[in-house]
Write an enzyme that holds these catalytic residues in place. Structure first.
Site, PDB file in Angstrom:
ATOM      1  N   CYS A  85     108.884  56.934   3.700  1.00  0.00           N
ATOM      2  CA  CYS A  85     109.345  56.163   4.857  1.00  0.00           C
ATOM      3  C   CYS A  85     108.192  56.035   5.848  1.00  0.00           C
ATOM      4  O   CYS A  85     107.719  57.039   6.396  1.00  0.00           O
ATOM      5  CB  CYS A  85     110.546  56.846   5.505  1.00  0.00           C
ATOM      6  SG  CYS A  85     111.135  56.022   7.004  1.00  0.00           S
ATOM      7  N   PHE A  86     107.760  54.814   6.107  1.00  0.00           N
ATOM      8  CA  PHE A  86     106.644  54.599   7.030  1.00  0.00           C
ATOM      9  C   PHE A  86     107.066  54.805   8.484  1.00  0.00           C
ATOM     10  O   PHE A  86     106.240  55.171   9.312  1.00  0.00           O
ATOM     11  CB  PHE A  86     106.073  53.191   6.837  1.00  0.00           C
ATOM     12  CG  PHE A  86     105.306  53.025   5.563  1.00  0.00           C
ATOM     13  CD1 PHE A  86     103.987  53.442   5.479  1.00  0.00           C
ATOM     14  CD2 PHE A  86     105.904  52.465   4.442  1.00  0.00           C
ATOM     15  CE1 PHE A  86     103.263  53.290   4.309  1.00  0.00           C
ATOM     16  CE2 PHE A  86     105.192  52.309   3.270  1.00  0.00           C
ATOM     17  CZ  PHE A  86     103.870  52.731   3.196  1.00  0.00           C
TER      18      PHE A  86
END
Length: 275
Positions: free
Chosen positions: A123-124
């Site tokens: 997850c950025f």
């Protein structure tokens, strides 16, 4: 890879900036505009109830966001004794990723520089991998973020409706709001603060729909006992009852985690770790 590393730094800062702007608009603009006469406001007025609801949603979204970052998936190459599997981890770290060397449900993330089991995705917006330790908090983060965006969208529409004396009874009014507002803004008929709120309305709508869709997709995978990485790689998983799959992620005391941001209490993963 450089672009991904840059995105891994920019995306969390972008999310925190949006959260701060949303909080400021709600506390200092939307909620005060709901008070007609503060001296005669009853205890359970709609403005106070809306403020309490927004604070509840924001606290859960931010709390689970912090827990997702703190509870990083364990590095199988450092924290676990894999026996012969340790050689596989070394191969992964050295870049030898032959098809036969991968452990089941295991993935090496180059951004996090770790090998994790039950890997789902990177997850950025949290700058972290999502796995067994933080999957429940990640789902709660997506859920409460979508609800907070929906709450802000409704409050923002009420504010714009009162400020511009317009009605959103017609669904097309929201779709045509942005082009009309842009023309009015450049003609000087619309204030910059009102134009900023209108832009935030569409941003809240986009983020809310994206988080809600992602949350529903993750729940569907959990019911099937799968992860996104397993689906992407075409891995076959052992069929289990959906109740067991839910309990593995949410634990038995799932209601506690639904109301307040806490760790994965009562989950099978934590019991296995304690043993």
């Amino acid at each position: 890879m450089l672009v991904l590393r840059l995105l891994n730094v920019v995306a969390p800062a972008y999310f925190l900036c949006i959260s701060l702007v949303t909080f400021v608009l709600q506390i200092f603009l939307f909620i005060p505009s709901m008070f007609r006469d503060p001296s005669t406001t009853p205890l359970f007025s709609p403005a106070l109830l809306h403020g309490a609801l927004f604070l509840f949603l924001s606290a859960n979204a931010l709390g689970n966001y912090v827990l997702v970052i703190q509870n990083s998936p364990e590095d199988l190459g450092k924290g676990l004794n894999l026996g012969e599997g340790a050689e596989v981890v070394v191969d992964w770290l050295d870049g030898n990723r032959s098809p036969g060397s991968a452990l089941p449900s295991t993935h090496f993330c180059r951004l996090c520089a770790r090998v994790t089991q039950r890997h789902d995705h990177h997850c950025f917006f949290t700058g972290n991998c999502i796995g067994s330790r933080n999957m429940r908090n990640f789902i709660m983060f997506c859920l409460y973020t979508s609800l907070a965006c929906l709450d802000s969208l409704v409050a923002g529409m009420a504010y714009i409706s009162a400020a511009l004396s317009m009605s959103f009874a017609n669904p097309l009014a929201f779709l045509t709001l942005l082009p009309h507002s842009i023309s009015q803004f450049f003609s000087g008929a619309l204030l910059s603060s009102e134009m900023f709120v209108i832009l935030m309305l569409y941003l809240w709508l986009g983020i809310g729909l994206a988080c809600a869709g992602f949350c529903c997709h993750q729940m569907l995978l959990i019911l099937r006992g799968q992860t996104r990485y397993q689906v992407r790689k075409g891995m076959v998983v052992r069929a289990r009852p959906w109740r067991e799959n839910l309990q593995e992620v949410f634990g038995k005391r799932w209601l506690l985690g639904l109301l307040i941001p806490v760790l994965n209490v009562g989950s099978d993963y934590r019991r296995q770790k304690e043993k």
